[in-house]
Design a protein around this motif. Structure first.
Motif: not given
Length: 570
Positions: A420-435
């Motif tokens: 669950a943490i992996g899926v959520g963080m993966l989506k966050l990183l796809s949104i904030f691609i600058i990170l």
């Protein structure tokens, strides 16, 4: 009092804020994704809510079948872990004090060894020409050529991975039991069987309950061992979540699967808690009298007689099986790393060679992955310690409203599915691609190791001599001087223990890391996992053996600084 509360809140704030950002936020993202009507990779996160994904998951026979298969598999893993873990915990408690740290190595070395490495060892153990079939051949049984790539192999692999959690949960309870209770029962003429069922087993029930819940929650979302040992024949929900998120980029379905599996696992946990209330009536309070109800469930006489006869034999068989399951796969991986065979799955020893180590040490991909893992583990350890030290003081020395809830929140990463943490963080990183991907990995790794750091440091804070701090304050030493001259040296053993445990946990993590690595930011465990899945050369065994050497050295250093058996002492 108000000042004390404000200080406690200030100490608790850093770790709470980190977990809100790197743990609660990804879980919130998973909940939002599960309410998307369809998958749109570059679409907005906030959309009109829809139950379409839950209707798909709960209305499709394939998904329901995999869900049921996962629950049954997790139940089998839990059963095997308990059957083998309970005798091992009893043995651990009975080992003389001077040898107990070495006995703990038997538990901690496999626990802190990468799950991929252990799964590779199970492949060698169960292979048609493996050691288990050779043993069967000595007594005229077998060979059994279908022990691999099925539910049995996955269940054994997961039991080997998660059994130490049952052992440690039981040890925490058993080593805190007053030995005079057992002596009193024996002095009253109770047989060994009666002592077991009326003293030792009831006293261990709280630890057994915790171990069952932990193992089931972790086994229900595991996918690494299912990939390596399932051979495509075993489907688990964790494996489906990984495929939907990584291969298909279908985040809504992956999120819905994650939540359904999480709710099913939590429902099982609720049933376990309810069942143990019946098994532990002395923990309940009678409704009318307000006095404890201490009536034990009756043990059938036939069970008593059977244990008197077969109990010692069964105990030693299960103990030998437990120790063998923990250590034998690791031994086989080391042996295989020197084996001159063309394929990694060939367990028969053909000849000694060092060429697999030469390939590993000359392969830049392994070197880069190793350096990435070291950088990630060191950074995660430093940040986790910086967050955990004030949190440990908040738990030990301050009381303010909401602290018990915060303590539960800080421990949640241990009990909720890592996918669950992996899926959520993966989506966050796809949104904030600058990170950069490294920051996402670092944030998650800190979340995963924080519970270990806090639990170890709380015990160290409790052991500090506050009179020394008061004496220094009376002599005019300010807070900074007291911290660096008195508190920090007193915390040194606990800090060393927490540092090594955090480093090893981060260095070997693969379940969540597998969601977040990229071609340029691959950790060593993920690289081993990829090679074990697609490659056939025993180079994977050589690099696995090297990681075990790192683990052994780290544990040896830890044992010199702070005896490992004291890490779990009350």
């Amino acid at each position: 009092m108000i000042l004390s509360r404000n200080v406690g809140r200030s100490l608790a704030a850093p770790v709470t804020l980190w977990l809100l950002a790197a743990f609660a936020m990804p879980l919130g993202v998973v909940m939002l994704l599960s309410l998307h009507e369809y998958s749109e990779i570059f679409g907005p996160l906030l959309r009109p809510p829809s139950l379409a994904q839950f209707q798909l998951v709960l209305g499709d026979g394939f998904y329901l079948g995999v869900l049921l298969e996962t629950l049954l598999l997790a139940g089998g893993v839990t059963l095997v872990s308990v059957l083998l873990g309970y005798p091992l915990a009893l043995w651990l408690v009975s080992v003389p004090t001077k040898w107990r740290s070495l006995a703990f190595m038997v538990i901690l070395i496999p626990l802190l060894t990468n799950v991929v490495v252990r799964s590779l060892g199970i492949v060698l153990l169960l292979s048609p020409d493996g050691i288990l079939n050779n043993i069967f051949g000595l007594v005229g049984i077998g060979p059994f050529r279908n022990m691999l790539y099925n539910h049995f192999a996955v269940m054994i692999a997961l039991a080997q991975v998660f059994m130490p959690f049952v052992v440690l949960a039981l040890y925490d309870t058993l080593q805190g039991t007053n030995p005079r209770v057992k002596e009193a029962a024996e002095s009253l003429g109770a047989s060994p069987s009666m002592v077991f069922w009326t003293v030792r087993f009831p006293m261990a029930l709280p630890g057994l309950r915790a171990g069952i819940i932990i193992v089931f929650l972790m086994a229900s979302t595991a996918y690494v061992s299912a990939t390596i040992l399932g051979g495509g024949r075993v489907q688990t929900t964790g494996l489906l979540v990984y495929r939907e998120a990584i291969v298909n980029l279908n985040f809504p379905t992956a999120a819905a699967l994650t939540l359904v599996m999480t709710l099913a696992s939590l429902g099982f946990s609720g049933l376990v808690i309810f069942a143990f209330k019946f098994l532990m009536p002395w923990m309940n309070t009678a409704r009318n009298s307000g006095r404890p109800n201490a009536t034990l469930p009756a043990v059938p006489p036939v069970l008593m007689r059977t244990q008197e006869i077969l109990g010692p034999v069964i105990y030693w068989i299960l103990l030998a099986a437990a120790i063998g399951l923990l250590l034998m796969p690791l031994y086989l991986v080391v042996v295989q790393s020197f084996n001159d065979v063309p394929q990694a799955s060939s367990a028969r020893f053909r000849g000694f060679t060092l060429k697999w180590y030469e390939i590993v040490l000359s392969n830049g991909n392994y070197t880069d992955a190793f350096l990435n893992s070291v950088k990630l583990a060191v950074a995660a350890t430093v940040i986790a310690l910086a967050l955990s030290i004030p949190a440990a003081f908040a738990l030990s020395r301050f009381r303010f409203p909401g602290l018990p809830l915060l303590a539960v929140f800080w421990a949640l990463p241990l009990s909720l599915p890592g996918v669950a943490i992996g899926v959520g963080m993966l989506k966050l990183l796809s949104i904030f691609i600058i990170l950069p991907p490294f920051l996402g990995l670092l944030a998650v790794h800190v979340v995963l190791v924080i519970p270990f750091c806090i639990s170890l440091l709380v015990a160290s804070v409790h052991q500090l001599d506050r009179s020394q701090e008061e004496a220094a304050a009376s002599l005019g030493a300010n807070g900074a001087v007291r911290f660096f001259r008195i508190i920090l040296p007193g915390l040194a053993p606990g800090l060393a223990a927490a540092s090594i445990m955090a480093f090893l946990s981060s260095f070997g993590e693969v379940t969540v890391t597998g969601f977040l690595t990229t071609a340029r930011m691959t950790t060593l465990p993920v690289r081993i996992y990829a090679d074990a899945t697609f490659a056939l050369e025993p180079t994977v065994h050589a690099v696995s053996a090297l990681t075990m050497i790192v683990t052994l050295i780290a544990l040896a250093v830890l044992n010199k600084i702070f005896r490992v058996d004291r890490l779990y002492a009350r």
